[in-house]
Design an enzyme around this catalytic site. Structure first.
Site, PDB file in Angstrom:
ATOM      1  N   CYS A   1     -10.227  33.020 -49.452  1.00 19.41           N
ATOM      2  CA  CYS A   1     -10.290  31.743 -49.589  1.00 19.41           C
ATOM      3  C   CYS A   1     -11.451  31.359 -50.398  1.00 19.41           C
ATOM      4  O   CYS A   1     -12.671  31.606 -50.089  1.00 19.41           O
ATOM      5  CB  CYS A   1     -10.678  31.066 -48.129  1.00 19.41           C
TER       6      CYS A   1
ATOM      7  N   GLU B   1      -5.078  28.916 -53.704  1.00 15.55           N
ATOM      8  CA  GLU B   1      -5.044  30.242 -54.145  1.00 15.55           C
ATOM      9  C   GLU B   1      -4.160  30.426 -55.515  1.00 15.55           C
ATOM     10  O   GLU B   1      -3.734  29.502 -56.114  1.00 15.55           O
ATOM     11  CB  GLU B   1      -4.272  31.104 -53.198  1.00 15.55           C
TER      12      GLU B   1
END
Length: 221
Positions: A2, A104
């Site tokens: 993350c 992402e």
């Protein structure tokens, strides 16, 4: 992993997700952040110190004085469960990082495409994290936090092989509770919200620059 989050709310809706008192953050005047990277100070929810419900802007990244590398922004679940001495001292300092979603990247290094991942119902998400912070400590990497991550599953694997652990509100409350034993808290991390609770889409490559803070950072591209 993350590496970026979207935290554009004023904080009240995050606390309402847990039925907390939103007055605790009325003094926070920072602008919305549509593209939040490690090394900054996003909002966190915690019960550290006297056990009361608190909101704090903690440093995203953890680097103890003896650690030779840069701050760790994520803590791998398998490493945490194996009793890593790096993370072990932090397991009683459990916090949440609320957000609308996270980003992402896929593709080659020279042409990576960012994707935005968020809950299907667009409700705030509550990411499990652990911190070295305690009341009165400096807001720096030595007292920072890391978001706990696990292997991705389902279609999310096509975006990235890891994902932050997102807790349901009832588990999130127990995660924060100082009375919750470490063993029980760690068990919650093995049953996070499933990948089927999320959707994702590509977003503008411009948000690859962490200084890009326009509201369209998470819009479909």
């Amino acid at each position: 992993m993350c590496g970026r989050i979207r935290q554009a709310g004023d904080g009240e809706q995050y606390m309402e997700t847990l039925n907390w008192n939103p007055r605790a953050i009325l003094n926070d005047v920072q602008a919305p952040k549509f593209n939040v990277p490690p090394g900054t100070r996003p909002l966190t929810l915690h019960r550290l110190g006297d056990g009361s419900e608190q909101v704090e802007r903690m440093f995203w990244g953890y680097k103890p004085a003896w650690y030779k590398r840069g701050p760790a922004s994520n803590a791998r679940l398998d490493t945490v469960l194996n009793g890593s001495p790096f993370w072990l001292p932090l397991l009683t300092r459990r916090i949440l990082v609320p957000a609308e979603g996270w980003y992402e990247w896929i593709g080659e290094k020279t042409s990576k495409q960012p994707w935005y991942i968020h809950a299907k119902n667009d409700a705030p998400i509550l990411m499990a994290a652990i911190a070295a912070w305690s009341p009165g400590a400096e807001m720096n990497a030595a007292h920072g936090f890391a978001i706990v991550t696990d292997d991705a599953a389902g279609g999310m694997v096509d975006i990235h092989d890891r994902r932050p652990i997102v807790l349901a509100p009832e588990d999130a409350l127990a995660w924060l509770d100082p009375a919750t034993r470490v063993e029980d808290a760690l068990a919650m991390l093995t049953t996070p919200r499933p990948e089927s609770a999320f959707v994702w889409h590509p977003v503008t490559p411009a948000m690859g620059n962490s200084r890009y803070q326009l509201a369209d950072a998470s819009e479909p591209f």
